[in-house]
Scaffold this active site. Structure first.
Site, PDB file in Angstrom:
ATOM      1  N   TRP A   1       0.811  -1.228   0.000  1.00 49.00           N
ATOM      2  CA  TRP A   1       0.000   0.000   0.000  1.00 49.00           C
ATOM      3  C   TRP A   1       0.838   1.268   0.000  1.00 49.00           C
ATOM      4  O   TRP A   1       0.390   2.308   0.470  1.00 49.00           O
ATOM      5  CB  TRP A   1      -0.981   0.020   1.174  1.00 49.00           C
ATOM      6  CG  TRP A   1      -1.840  -1.166   1.277  1.00 49.00           C
ATOM      7  CD1 TRP A   1      -2.746  -1.624   0.371  1.00 49.00           C
ATOM      8  CD2 TRP A   1      -1.885  -2.101   2.365  1.00 49.00           C
ATOM      9  NE1 TRP A   1      -3.347  -2.768   0.818  1.00 49.00           N
ATOM     10  CE2 TRP A   1      -2.830  -3.094   2.051  1.00 49.00           C
ATOM     11  CE3 TRP A   1      -1.204  -2.190   3.578  1.00 49.00           C
ATOM     12  CZ2 TRP A   1      -3.117  -4.153   2.886  1.00 49.00           C
ATOM     13  CZ3 TRP A   1      -1.490  -3.252   4.423  1.00 49.00           C
ATOM     14  CH2 TRP A   1      -2.432  -4.212   4.066  1.00 49.00           C
ATOM     15  N   HIS A   2       2.037   1.207  -0.548  1.00 46.72           N
ATOM     16  CA  HIS A   2       2.887   2.384  -0.593  1.00 46.72           C
ATOM     17  C   HIS A   2       2.904   3.010  -1.988  1.00 46.72           C
ATOM     18  O   HIS A   2       3.888   3.611  -2.391  1.00 46.72           O
ATOM     19  CB  HIS A   2       4.314   2.027  -0.151  1.00 46.72           C
ATOM     20  CG  HIS A   2       4.395   1.560   1.274  1.00 46.72           C
ATOM     21  ND1 HIS A   2       5.541   1.008   1.819  1.00 46.72           N
ATOM     22  CD2 HIS A   2       3.472   1.560   2.272  1.00 46.72           C
ATOM     23  CE1 HIS A   2       5.318   0.680   3.086  1.00 46.72           C
ATOM     24  NE2 HIS A   2       4.074   1.004   3.371  1.00 46.72           N
ATOM     25  N   TYR A   3       1.808   2.862  -2.712  1.00 43.83           N
ATOM     26  CA  TYR A   3       1.755   3.414  -4.059  1.00 43.83           C
ATOM     27  C   TYR A   3       1.733   4.945  -4.012  1.00 43.83           C
ATOM     28  O   TYR A   3       1.245   5.544  -3.050  1.00 43.83           O
ATOM     29  CB  TYR A   3       0.567   2.851  -4.842  1.00 43.83           C
ATOM     30  CG  TYR A   3      -0.776   2.967  -4.177  1.00 43.83           C
ATOM     31  CD1 TYR A   3      -1.563   4.105  -4.342  1.00 43.83           C
ATOM     32  CD2 TYR A   3      -1.297   1.937  -3.388  1.00 43.83           C
ATOM     33  CE1 TYR A   3      -2.806   4.226  -3.760  1.00 43.83           C
ATOM     34  CE2 TYR A   3      -2.537   2.029  -2.794  1.00 43.83           C
ATOM     35  CZ  TYR A   3      -3.289   3.176  -2.976  1.00 43.83           C
ATOM     36  OH  TYR A   3      -4.520   3.286  -2.383  1.00 43.83           O
ATOM     37  N   HIS A   4       2.270   5.550  -5.058  1.00 43.31           N
ATOM     38  CA  HIS A   4       2.449   7.003  -5.081  1.00 43.31           C
ATOM     39  C   HIS A   4       2.596   7.473  -6.531  1.00 43.31           C
ATOM     40  O   HIS A   4       2.629   6.673  -7.458  1.00 43.31           O
ATOM     41  CB  HIS A   4       3.685   7.397  -4.261  1.00 43.31           C
ATOM     42  CG  HIS A   4       4.925   6.668  -4.675  1.00 43.31           C
ATOM     43  ND1 HIS A   4       5.220   5.397  -4.228  1.00 43.31           N
ATOM     44  CD2 HIS A   4       5.948   6.991  -5.504  1.00 43.31           C
ATOM     45  CE1 HIS A   4       6.362   4.982  -4.752  1.00 43.31           C
ATOM     46  NE2 HIS A   4       6.813   5.936  -5.538  1.00 43.31           N
TER      47      HIS A   4
END
Length: 580
Positions: free
Chosen positions: A514-517
């Site tokens: 969940w570290h999408y950016h």
């Protein structure tokens, strides 16, 4: 015995990871936020100095800071986290990911890569859903971005006074820590929020009682007379003034409440310094810009959206840090732990771990959280066959497993960066619908090589003396890899050579952490003050502006950024007023 045991572990392990049901308190009491209301109570038209779209990890600290001197409207499309034990209690971690209702605080999406993911739909954003690890960005990251290091430090500390805690270190996490040191991830840096090469214990937003503290808690800093928070307020578009100005100027937003009623909020008239700030996250911020007419001209035309500014880089360079893991069943009971220890290697891989003595114990209803078939992680079932009946069957099979099948833990690696990027596009003009997003995991060889190196470290930890008592002697590392390959973690096809090739293992078992950016990055969509290029009175402040994910886990830096930019905006505006 070995065959039966492996079968049980294979089915149960990923289903249970990080999901704990061990008698923590039911939920935190809601704070008395006099400024928080349902959007249904909002007037048809209102005026503010600042309008913030998205009450998430960045939006909450930003709103709290700006409210000290100006009137602020914070619009959140979800509800409040308070009073919901699935959010506030560590014992229910993962439960929101299994809730696919329109009111769920986690909105599931599946990237075009076939990896199942989620975006927050709740006040406090991703800090209401994640595994809680709290750690700062590296000093060289801060320097490269161009932030003021002193103000960054002060902003982190402002956040930490409310949401960060030192986690308890028990046997399993200690064995992982000692294993990291034994295999050379040195030195040992003890407990620290700082990003330093070696092995450390990081912070957590879960306190000692197992209560989650989120970005929404930072609203306690707000000036209650200067802030209005509206819940279940879905922004449909930003409106612009285009006549009599050199370039488009943001002037207001159109949003709908839970009943579908339309409301309009505008920036105060006569104020050249008032602004709209988008803090809707890496999916929501580029989506909001596009819906408002700022984005690639041809794409907007295809959706019959009136063009305000042709900005081809909106939605581009989307990234998600791939995660891969190995499950290690334990012959001994292990403590319940979320991510507490991290090994920060010099080759760009971060090693973390989580464990659970009995992931389903103590609960009358077995709920397997984020790795459960309830959230759609059925890799062996083609997407069109992932019916409610198929999912129910898988859930039933898991619920009949013996409790010992849930005993163990995961050692995982996440790569820094990443270098690989993708893109985001609209599917519809409905802001409630997920956009289409492609991350292109491991497209760049550098990312894949980092994953392989990380997996090699994990293999060494599993075989280390420090970790030996938490591993069955008869289960070799290759056997554990084979076991992990059978877990339904994504919708990608599996390859026969994946057990012999760590490169293929990384590709076949890729997951999100969940570290999408990306999508609104500094230098292409916004400038270094986070102002949207080509228009006035509009900024984007959140993780969509990152070129690379900060630190081992980004939430601390996203909260810091909200505070930091709030202070900068106040300083600029108040300084300008004083100079006049």
């Amino acid at each position: 015995m070995m065959g039966v045991g492996l079968w049980r572990f294979t089915l149960a392990a990923f289903a249970g990871v990080l999901v704990f049901f061990h008698g923590f308190c039911s939920s935190e009491k809601a704070p008395n936020y006099s400024f928080m209301h349902q959007a249904t109570t909002a007037p048809a038209i209102s005026y503010y100095d600042y309008i913030i779209v998205g009450g998430g990890t960045a939006g909450c600290p930003l709103a709290a800071t700006l409210s000290q001197n100006y009137s602020v409207l914070l619009l959140e499309r979800g509800g409040a986290p308070y009073g919901n034990p699935n959010i506030t209690d560590m014992g229910a971690f993962g439960a929101p990911f299994t809730d696919v209702s329109p009111s769920s605080p986690a909105q599931r999406f599946i990237s075009e890569d076939g990896v199942i993911n989620a975006r927050a739909r709740v006040l406090g954003g991703g800090s209401c859903l994640n595994a809680g690890f709290y750690t700062r960005a590296a000093a060289d990251y801060v320097e490269a971005v161009g932030w003021d290091s002193g103000m960054v430090k002060e902003s982190y500390e402002w956040v930490e006074k409310v949401v960060a805690f030192e986690p308890p270190m028990l046997q399993w996490q200690s064995a992982v820590r000692d294993g990291l040191l034994e295999v050379g991830v040195v030195p040992y840096n003890g407990f620290t929020y700082d990003h330093i090469y070696g092995t450390k214990v990081g912070g957590s937003i879960f306190d000692r009682d197992g209560h989650r503290h989120t970005a929404a808690d930072l609203l306690q800093y707000a000036n209650p007379t200067g802030l209005t928070v509206l819940l279940h307020a879905t922004v449909h578009k930003i409106t612009f003034r285009r006549k009599g100005v050199v370039r488009p100027m943001a002037r207001g937003v159109i949003f709908r409440d839970a009943l579908g009623k339309k409301h309009k909020a505008y920036l105060k008239r006569g104020s050249k310094s008032s602004e709209i700030i988008i803090s809707a996250g890496a999916l929501g911020s580029p989506q909001t810009l596009m819906l408002s007419g700022v984005g690639p001209a041809q794409h907007l035309k295809a959706h019959n959206i009136t063009l305000v500014l042709d900005q081809p880089m909106v939605g581009q360079r989307m990234s998600d840090n791939p995660m891969n893991a190995i499950f290690v069943p334990s012959p001994l009971p292990v403590e319940v732990s979320l991510i507490q220890v991290v090994g920060i290697t010099r080759f760009g891989t971060y090693i973390e771990a989580a464990s659970g003595e009995n992931f389903a114990g103590g609960s009358s209803q077995r709920d397997f959280g984020m790795f459960s078939p309830k959230i759609g992680q059925l890799a062996t079932v083609p997407p069109k066959q992932r019916t409610p009946e198929a999912i129910a069957k898988a859930i039933d099979s898991m619920s009949k497993l013996e409790e010992t099948a849930f005993r163990g833990g995961f050692i995982l690696e996440k790569i820094m960066g990443p270098v690989s990027t993708g893109h985001l596009e609209l599917r519809t003009r409905n802001p409630n619908d997920n956009p289409s997003v492609t991350f292109n995991y491991f497209k760049e060889p550098e990312d894949l090589q980092r994953c392989v190196q990380g997996m090699q470290i994990i293999e060494k930890i599993i075989d280390s003396k420090a970790f030996s008592k938490f591993k069955y002697d008869y289960l070799s590392v290759p056997a554990l890899i084979n076991m992990t390959l059978n877990f339904p973690v994504n919708l990608l096809p599996k390859h026969d050579n994946a057990s012999a090739s760590l490169e293929q293992f990384c590709k076949d078992t890729v997951m999100t952490i969940w570290h999408y950016h990306g999508g609104c990055q500094v230098g292409t969509v916004v400038d270094h003050d986070y102002k949207v290029l080509g228009v006035d009175a509009l900024r984007v402040i959140d993780g969509s502006t990152f070129n690379y994910s900060p630190g081992t886990n980004p939430q601390a830096t996203v909260m810091m950024l909200g505070r930091y930019m709030g202070l900068r905006i106040l300083k600029e505006r108040l300084g300008s007023a004083l100079s006049k």
